[in-house]
Write an enzyme that holds these catalytic residues in place. Structure first.
Site, PDB file in Angstrom:
ATOM      1  N   TYR A 101      59.490  60.271  32.201  1.00  0.00           N
ATOM      2  CA  TYR A 101      59.249  61.314  33.210  1.00  0.00           C
ATOM      3  C   TYR A 101      60.050  62.567  32.843  1.00  0.00           C
ATOM      4  CZ  TYR A 101      59.264  64.030  37.483  1.00  0.00           C
ATOM      5  OH  TYR A 101      59.138  65.072  38.379  1.00  0.00           O
ATOM      6  N   VAL A 154      43.224  66.386  36.774  1.00  0.00           N
ATOM      7  CA  VAL A 154      43.652  67.350  35.734  1.00  0.00           C
ATOM      8  C   VAL A 154      43.722  66.721  34.343  1.00  0.00           C
ATOM      9  CG1 VAL A 154      44.889  68.848  37.350  1.00  0.00           C
ATOM     10  CG2 VAL A 154      46.134  67.003  36.158  1.00  0.00           C
ATOM     11  N   LEU A 195      65.920  67.206  44.370  1.00  0.00           N
ATOM     12  CA  LEU A 195      65.295  66.202  45.253  1.00  0.00           C
ATOM     13  C   LEU A 195      64.531  66.851  46.410  1.00  0.00           C
ATOM     14  CD1 LEU A 195      68.422  63.972  45.060  1.00  0.00           C
ATOM     15  CD2 LEU A 195      66.132  63.088  44.540  1.00  0.00           C
TER      16      LEU A 195
HETATM   17  P1  NDP Z   1      53.398  64.505  45.772  1.00  0.00           P
HETATM   18  O1  NDP Z   1      53.190  63.119  45.288  1.00  0.00           O
HETATM   19  O2  NDP Z   1      53.534  64.737  47.228  1.00  0.00           O
HETATM   20  O3  NDP Z   1      52.249  65.469  45.208  1.00  0.00           O
HETATM   21  C1  NDP Z   1      51.737  65.325  43.908  1.00  0.00           C
HETATM   22  C2  NDP Z   1      50.392  66.044  43.838  1.00  0.00           C
HETATM   23  O4  NDP Z   1      49.894  65.934  42.491  1.00  0.00           O
HETATM   24  C3  NDP Z   1      49.352  65.434  44.755  1.00  0.00           C
HETATM   25  O5  NDP Z   1      48.640  66.462  45.391  1.00  0.00           O
HETATM   26  C4  NDP Z   1      48.434  64.676  43.800  1.00  0.00           C
HETATM   27  O6  NDP Z   1      47.098  64.702  44.297  1.00  0.00           O
HETATM   28  C5  NDP Z   1      48.534  65.549  42.554  1.00  0.00           C
HETATM   29  N1  NDP Z   1      48.144  64.831  41.341  1.00  0.00           N
HETATM   30  C6  NDP Z   1      48.743  63.766  40.760  1.00  0.00           C
HETATM   31  N2  NDP Z   1      48.044  63.355  39.706  1.00  0.00           N
HETATM   32  C7  NDP Z   1      46.964  64.174  39.600  1.00  0.00           C
HETATM   33  C8  NDP Z   1      45.856  64.250  38.735  1.00  0.00           C
HETATM   34  N3  NDP Z   1      45.697  63.386  37.714  1.00  0.00           N
HETATM   35  N4  NDP Z   1      44.935  65.220  38.924  1.00  0.00           N
HETATM   36  C9  NDP Z   1      45.062  66.100  39.946  1.00  0.00           C
HETATM   37  N5  NDP Z   1      46.093  66.085  40.807  1.00  0.00           N
HETATM   38  C10 NDP Z   1      47.020  65.121  40.637  1.00  0.00           C
HETATM   39  O7  NDP Z   1      54.712  65.012  45.013  1.00  0.00           O
HETATM   40  P2  NDP Z   1      55.422  66.444  44.923  1.00  0.00           P
HETATM   41  O8  NDP Z   1      54.821  67.424  45.825  1.00  0.00           O
HETATM   42  O9  NDP Z   1      56.873  66.193  45.038  1.00  0.00           O
HETATM   43  O10 NDP Z   1      55.122  66.791  43.400  1.00  0.00           O
HETATM   44  C11 NDP Z   1      54.633  68.041  42.974  1.00  0.00           C
HETATM   45  C12 NDP Z   1      55.278  68.393  41.640  1.00  0.00           C
HETATM   46  O11 NDP Z   1      56.668  68.583  41.831  1.00  0.00           O
HETATM   47  C13 NDP Z   1      55.130  67.302  40.575  1.00  0.00           C
HETATM   48  O12 NDP Z   1      54.815  67.924  39.342  1.00  0.00           O
HETATM   49  C14 NDP Z   1      56.525  66.674  40.518  1.00  0.00           C
HETATM   50  O13 NDP Z   1      56.803  66.116  39.283  1.00  0.00           O
HETATM   51  C15 NDP Z   1      57.381  67.891  40.819  1.00  0.00           C
HETATM   52  N6  NDP Z   1      58.730  67.631  41.296  1.00  0.00           N
HETATM   53  C16 NDP Z   1      58.933  66.877  42.433  1.00  0.00           C
HETATM   54  C17 NDP Z   1      60.228  66.669  42.865  1.00  0.00           C
HETATM   55  C18 NDP Z   1      60.535  65.824  44.070  1.00  0.00           C
HETATM   56  O14 NDP Z   1      61.715  65.423  44.235  1.00  0.00           O
HETATM   57  N7  NDP Z   1      59.586  65.539  44.944  1.00  0.00           N
HETATM   58  C19 NDP Z   1      61.381  67.249  42.168  1.00  0.00           C
HETATM   59  C20 NDP Z   1      61.033  68.000  40.992  1.00  0.00           C
HETATM   60  C21 NDP Z   1      59.754  68.205  40.606  1.00  0.00           C
HETATM   61  P3  NDP Z   1      46.030  63.520  44.207  1.00  0.00           P
HETATM   62  O15 NDP Z   1      46.788  62.219  44.199  1.00  0.00           O
HETATM   63  O16 NDP Z   1      45.174  63.719  45.431  1.00  0.00           O
HETATM   64  O17 NDP Z   1      45.283  63.802  42.942  1.00  0.00           O
HETATM   65  C1  8X3 Z   2      61.855  64.714  40.536  1.00  0.00           C
HETATM   66  C2  8X3 Z   2      63.316  64.747  40.625  1.00  0.00           C
HETATM   67  O1  8X3 Z   2      65.397  63.421  40.192  1.00  0.00           O
HETATM   68  O2  8X3 Z   2      63.669  62.378  41.558  1.00  0.00           O
HETATM   69  O3  8X3 Z   2      61.430  65.496  39.462  1.00  0.00           O
HETATM   70  O4  8X3 Z   2      63.377  62.624  39.169  1.00  0.00           O
HETATM   71  S1  8X3 Z   2      63.958  63.217  40.362  1.00  0.00           S
END
Ligand code: NDP
Ligand code: 8X3
Length: 257
Positions: free
Chosen positions: A158, A64, A190
């Site tokens: 972040y 992306v 989380l």
């Molecule tokens: P994961 O690491 O499991 O998933 C992240 C996804 O983002 C993967 O599919 C990865 O795919 C994709 N991604 C990362 N960089 C790129 C890139 N440059 N281009 C295309 N795809 C990309 O984490 P989560 O499911 O937890 O994260 C999803 C969203 O939720 C994120 O935006 C994260 O910040 C947000 N979030 C997560 C929280 C948590 O506690 N887990 C809490 C709050 C928000 P690939 O590496 O194959 O490209």
């Molecule tokens: C992810 C939540 O608190 O791990 O956005 O940064 S935290």
């Protein structure tokens, strides 16, 4: 309900993959994006096996951060058999790198987070939202974070990227008012996914401690909310959601047993 065409970024794991599951289960068409195309292919195969629909998932390997690649991936939909209308855009791709205090932080990590979480989301939105406006409707779901509402030690850049996502969501509410396109900002707390493993660059042991001593959200807990938001009647807009584990009071107050 009509069949929706749903574009999910970051669909190769975690919240994005769970969103793919939940929309596929209800018979919607999916376009799944991530860099790890092998993962997307196995997810598409699994969905086809479980739903019996073999032509309703299109996978595209897209970084992306690469604006041209984003535009080219969208351009390929105009080919026969694919779609050129998106009903639901789930802007989910994102990551964190490191937990260093600002004065010890790395430009490389910061650039990666800014380029993915902010600029990547903007790249896609600029391509898809005009189609939605032209078509008179659609739902954009931006996955931001509780970290964009509250600061915590080492969260610095972040958190900044996620605060930017929230501000973009708020701005879109205004710019898209009257177009039929609705926008929802979701701030998860989380969630146990690969997120911490990515943050700690593959250190599984350190990553697992983040989710120990309480029950974190699952990716599906968040995906269920995304599905609910995207399937409300057209006159209903859910603008803003904060979803945390019951044991999480604030970004860093968690009732660990
Ligand atoms: P994961 O690491 O499991 O998933 C992240 C996804 O983002 C993967 O599919 C990865 O795919 C994709 N991604 C990362 N960089 C790129 C890139 N440059 N281009 C295309 N795809 C990309 O984490 P989560 O499911 O937890 O994260 C999803 C969203 O939720 C994120 O935006 C994260 O910040 C947000 N979030 C997560 C929280 C948590 O506690 N887990 C809490 C709050 C928000 P690939 O590496 O194959 O490209
Ligand atoms: C992810 C939540 O608190 O791990 O956005 O940064 S935290």
């Amino acid at each position: 309900m009509d069949t929706l065409t749903v574009l999910i970024t970051g669909a190769s794991s975690g919240i994005g993959e769970a969103c793919a599951d939940v929309f596929a289960r209800s018979g919607h068409k999916l376009i799944l994006w991530a860099r790890r195309i092998d993962r997307l292919n196995s997810i598409a195969q699994r969905l086809a096996d479980t739903t019996g629909h073999h032509d309703s998932v299109l996978v595209q390997g897209v970084d992306v951060r690469d604006r041209i690649a984003v535009q080219q991936a969208v351009g390929r939909w105009h080919e026969p058999a694919n779609t050129e209308h998106i009903d639901v855009l789930i802007n989910n791709a994102g990551l964190s790198r490191g937990l260093a205090p600002f004065h010890e932080g790395s430009y490389e990590d910061w650039d990666e987070m800014i380029d993915t979480n902010i600029k990547g989301l903007i790249n896609i939105s600029r391509e898809i939202i005009p189609m939605m406006v032209k078509g008179g409707g659609g739902t954009v779901v931006n996955i931001a974070s509780i970290a964009g509402r509250q600061a915590y030690r080492g969260g610095n850049v972040y958190s900044t990227t996620k605060a930017a996502v929230k501000m973009l969501s708020d701005s879109l509410q205004i710019d898209l008012n009257g177009t039929g396109v609705r926008v929802c900002n979701i701030d998860p707390g989380l969630v146990e996914t690969e997120f911490s493993e990515v943050r700690f660059r593959g250190d599984k042991e350190r990553a697992s401690t983040v989710y120990k001593g309480y029950t974190p959200l699952s990716a599906m807990d968040v995906a269920d909310v995304v599905y609910f938001v995207a399937t409300r009647p057209r006159h209903v807009a859910i603008q803003d959601v904060l979803i945390t584990p019951a044991d999480q009071a604030t970004v860093n107050i968690v009732n660990k047993h």
